[in-house]
Design a protein around this motif. Structure first.
Motif, PDB file in Angstrom:
ATOM      1  N   TRP A  10     -12.086   2.484  10.647  1.00 58.21           N
ATOM      2  CA  TRP A  10     -12.683   3.221  11.767  1.00 58.21           C
ATOM      3  C   TRP A  10     -14.192   3.361  11.601  1.00 58.21           C
ATOM      4  CZ3 TRP A  10      -8.218   7.030  10.843  1.00 58.21           C
ATOM      5  CH2 TRP A  10      -7.077   6.603  11.530  1.00 58.21           C
ATOM      6  N   GLU A  11     -14.624   3.482  10.358  1.00 60.11           N
ATOM      7  CA  GLU A  11     -16.047   3.667  10.098  1.00 60.11           C
ATOM      8  C   GLU A  11     -16.840   2.372  10.238  1.00 60.11           C
ATOM      9  OE1 GLU A  11     -18.217   4.653   6.055  1.00 60.11           O
ATOM     10  OE2 GLU A  11     -17.206   6.434   6.852  1.00 60.11           O
ATOM     11  N   SER A  12     -16.283   1.289   9.703  1.00 64.91           N
ATOM     12  CA  SER A  12     -17.054   0.044   9.647  1.00 64.91           C
ATOM     13  C   SER A  12     -16.573  -1.032  10.619  1.00 64.91           C
ATOM     14  CB  SER A  12     -17.003  -0.536   8.237  1.00 64.91           C
ATOM     15  OG  SER A  12     -15.698  -1.017   7.949  1.00 64.91           O
ATOM     16  N   GLY A  13     -15.335  -0.896  11.106  1.00 67.22           N
ATOM     17  CA  GLY A  13     -14.791  -1.910  11.993  1.00 67.22           C
ATOM     18  C   GLY A  13     -14.119  -3.067  11.268  1.00 67.22           C
ATOM     19  N   CYS A  14     -14.075  -3.003   9.931  1.00 68.69           N
ATOM     20  CA  CYS A  14     -13.433  -4.092   9.190  1.00 68.69           C
ATOM     21  C   CYS A  14     -11.914  -4.015   9.362  1.00 68.69           C
ATOM     22  CB  CYS A  14     -13.804  -4.031   7.709  1.00 68.69           C
ATOM     23  SG  CYS A  14     -12.989  -2.730   6.786  1.00 68.69           S
ATOM     24  N   ARG A  15     -11.240  -5.066   8.996  1.00 71.14           N
ATOM     25  CA  ARG A  15      -9.791  -5.102   9.094  1.00 71.14           C
ATOM     26  C   ARG A  15      -9.170  -4.286   7.966  1.00 71.14           C
ATOM     27  NH1 ARG A  15      -7.837 -10.807  11.323  1.00 71.14           N
ATOM     28  NH2 ARG A  15      -9.457 -11.080  12.866  1.00 71.14           N
ATOM     29  N   VAL A  16      -7.992  -3.739   8.240  1.00 77.51           N
ATOM     30  CA  VAL A  16      -7.289  -2.911   7.254  1.00 77.51           C
ATOM     31  C   VAL A  16      -7.028  -3.716   5.981  1.00 77.51           C
ATOM     32  CG1 VAL A  16      -5.128  -1.681   6.783  1.00 77.51           C
ATOM     33  CG2 VAL A  16      -6.291  -1.367   8.971  1.00 77.51           C
ATOM     34  N   GLY A  17      -6.593  -4.947   6.124  1.00 77.12           N
ATOM     35  CA  GLY A  17      -6.329  -5.781   4.953  1.00 77.12           C
ATOM     36  C   GLY A  17      -7.577  -6.023   4.129  1.00 77.12           C
ATOM     37  N   ASP A  18      -8.702  -6.224   4.799  1.00 77.27           N
ATOM     38  CA  ASP A  18      -9.965  -6.416   4.079  1.00 77.27           C
ATOM     39  C   ASP A  18     -10.342  -5.143   3.324  1.00 77.27           C
ATOM     40  OD1 ASP A  18     -10.246  -9.031   4.941  1.00 77.27           O
ATOM     41  OD2 ASP A  18     -11.462  -8.467   6.689  1.00 77.27           O
ATOM     42  N   ALA A  19     -10.134  -3.996   3.952  1.00 74.78           N
ATOM     43  CA  ALA A  19     -10.427  -2.726   3.285  1.00 74.78           C
ATOM     44  C   ALA A  19      -9.541  -2.543   2.055  1.00 74.78           C
ATOM     45  CB  ALA A  19     -10.236  -1.563   4.257  1.00 74.78           C
ATOM     46  N   ALA A  20      -8.277  -2.936   2.165  1.00 71.20           N
ATOM     47  CA  ALA A  20      -7.360  -2.822   1.025  1.00 71.20           C
ATOM     48  C   ALA A  20      -7.839  -3.671  -0.139  1.00 71.20           C
ATOM     49  CB  ALA A  20      -5.948  -3.237   1.443  1.00 71.20           C
ATOM     50  N   CYS A  21      -8.345  -4.845   0.155  1.00 70.77           N
ATOM     51  CA  CYS A  21      -8.860  -5.729  -0.902  1.00 70.77           C
ATOM     52  C   CYS A  21     -10.152  -5.175  -1.491  1.00 70.77           C
ATOM     53  CB  CYS A  21      -9.089  -7.132  -0.350  1.00 70.77           C
ATOM     54  SG  CYS A  21      -7.587  -7.967   0.158  1.00 70.77           S
ATOM     55  N   LEU A  61       0.833  -1.199   0.000  1.00 71.29           N
ATOM     56  CA  LEU A  61       0.000   0.000   0.000  1.00 71.29           C
ATOM     57  C   LEU A  61       0.864   1.243   0.000  1.00 71.29           C
ATOM     58  CD1 LEU A  61      -2.671  -0.761   2.778  1.00 71.29           C
ATOM     59  CD2 LEU A  61      -2.932  -1.044   0.315  1.00 71.29           C
ATOM     60  N   SER A  62       0.316   2.335  -0.523  1.00 67.07           N
ATOM     61  CA  SER A  62       0.948   3.641  -0.364  1.00 67.07           C
ATOM     62  C   SER A  62       0.418   4.265   0.932  1.00 67.07           C
ATOM     63  CB  SER A  62       0.606   4.549  -1.550  1.00 67.07           C
ATOM     64  OG  SER A  62      -0.771   4.901  -1.514  1.00 67.07           O
ATOM     65  N   GLU A  63       1.004   5.356   1.353  1.00 66.68           N
ATOM     66  CA  GLU A  63       0.517   6.021   2.574  1.00 66.68           C
ATOM     67  C   GLU A  63      -0.920   6.491   2.405  1.00 66.68           C
ATOM     68  OE1 GLU A  63       3.072   8.922   4.403  1.00 66.68           O
ATOM     69  OE2 GLU A  63       4.853   7.762   3.898  1.00 66.68           O
ATOM     70  N   GLY A  64      -1.237   7.039   1.242  1.00 69.45           N
ATOM     71  CA  GLY A  64      -2.599   7.502   0.985  1.00 69.45           C
ATOM     72  C   GLY A  64      -3.605   6.371   1.002  1.00 69.45           C
ATOM     73  N   GLN A  65      -3.226   5.243   0.424  1.00 71.39           N
ATOM     74  CA  GLN A  65      -4.110   4.079   0.431  1.00 71.39           C
ATOM     75  C   GLN A  65      -4.330   3.571   1.844  1.00 71.39           C
ATOM     76  OE1 GLN A  65      -1.806   1.712  -2.293  1.00 71.39           O
ATOM     77  NE2 GLN A  65      -3.175   2.156  -4.012  1.00 71.39           N
ATOM     78  N   LEU A  66      -3.272   3.573   2.652  1.00 68.58           N
ATOM     79  CA  LEU A  66      -3.429   3.144   4.045  1.00 68.58           C
ATOM     80  C   LEU A  66      -4.379   4.069   4.782  1.00 68.58           C
ATOM     81  CD1 LEU A  66      -2.843   1.465   6.543  1.00 68.58           C
ATOM     82  CD2 LEU A  66      -0.795   2.859   6.910  1.00 68.58           C
ATOM     83  N   LEU A  67      -4.238   5.375   4.587  1.00 70.86           N
ATOM     84  CA  LEU A  67      -5.141   6.317   5.260  1.00 70.86           C
ATOM     85  C   LEU A  67      -6.591   6.060   4.854  1.00 70.86           C
ATOM     86  CD1 LEU A  67      -3.079   9.609   5.114  1.00 70.86           C
ATOM     87  CD2 LEU A  67      -3.536   8.177   7.105  1.00 70.86           C
ATOM     88  N   ASP A  68      -6.813   5.782   3.581  1.00 71.85           N
ATOM     89  CA  ASP A  68      -8.159   5.470   3.123  1.00 71.85           C
ATOM     90  C   ASP A  68      -8.669   4.192   3.785  1.00 71.85           C
ATOM     91  OD1 ASP A  68     -10.491   5.855   1.472  1.00 71.85           O
ATOM     92  OD2 ASP A  68      -9.728   4.251   0.181  1.00 71.85           O
ATOM     93  N   CYS A  69      -7.815   3.176   3.846  1.00 70.82           N
ATOM     94  CA  CYS A  69      -8.198   1.907   4.485  1.00 70.82           C
ATOM     95  C   CYS A  69      -8.476   2.101   5.976  1.00 70.82           C
ATOM     96  CB  CYS A  69      -7.108   0.858   4.281  1.00 70.82           C
ATOM     97  SG  CYS A  69      -6.938   0.313   2.575  1.00 70.82           S
ATOM     98  N   LEU A  70      -7.697   2.943   6.620  1.00 67.42           N
ATOM     99  CA  LEU A  70      -7.925   3.219   8.040  1.00 67.42           C
ATOM    100  C   LEU A  70      -9.262   3.926   8.251  1.00 67.42           C
ATOM    101  CD1 LEU A  70      -4.364   4.270   9.206  1.00 67.42           C
ATOM    102  CD2 LEU A  70      -5.624   2.232   9.910  1.00 67.42           C
ATOM    103  N   ALA A  71      -9.617   4.825   7.338  1.00 65.04           N
ATOM    104  CA  ALA A  71     -10.912   5.500   7.446  1.00 65.04           C
ATOM    105  C   ALA A  71     -12.044   4.482   7.347  1.00 65.04           C
ATOM    106  CB  ALA A  71     -11.040   6.562   6.350  1.00 65.04           C
TER     107      ALA A  71
END
Length: 71
Positions: free
Chosen positions: A35-46, A22-32
């Motif tokens: 935080w919003e849905s409670g899903c895992r960061v890796g799941d958000a990235a996918c 991931l890039s830093e921007g992609q990680l920030l998006d995944c973290l958002a």
């Protein structure tokens, strides 16, 4: 002169950046999403299409096998 080694805990998202999954921007998006849905960061990235499921799962296995990181 010897330098003292210190240990640093690294979060999975930071690990994904270091492994260039991931890039830093992609990680920030995944973290958002996390935080919003409670899903895992890796799941958000996918779900966002930033990384394939196999890539994230491989990175997760590698991350879980880490014991110590020297900085």
């Amino acid at each position: 002169m010897t330098r003292a080694l210190t240990l640093k805990r690294i979060r999975f998202g930071e690990f994904l950046i270091e492994r260039q999954v991931l890039s830093e921007g992609q990680l920030l998006d995944c973290l958002a999403v996390h935080w919003e849905s409670g899903c895992r960061v890796g799941d958000a990235a996918c779900e966002r299409g930033y990384a394939g499921r196999l890539v994230v799962e491989r990175a997760a296995r590698e991350y879980q096998s880490l014991h110590t990181i020297y900085v």
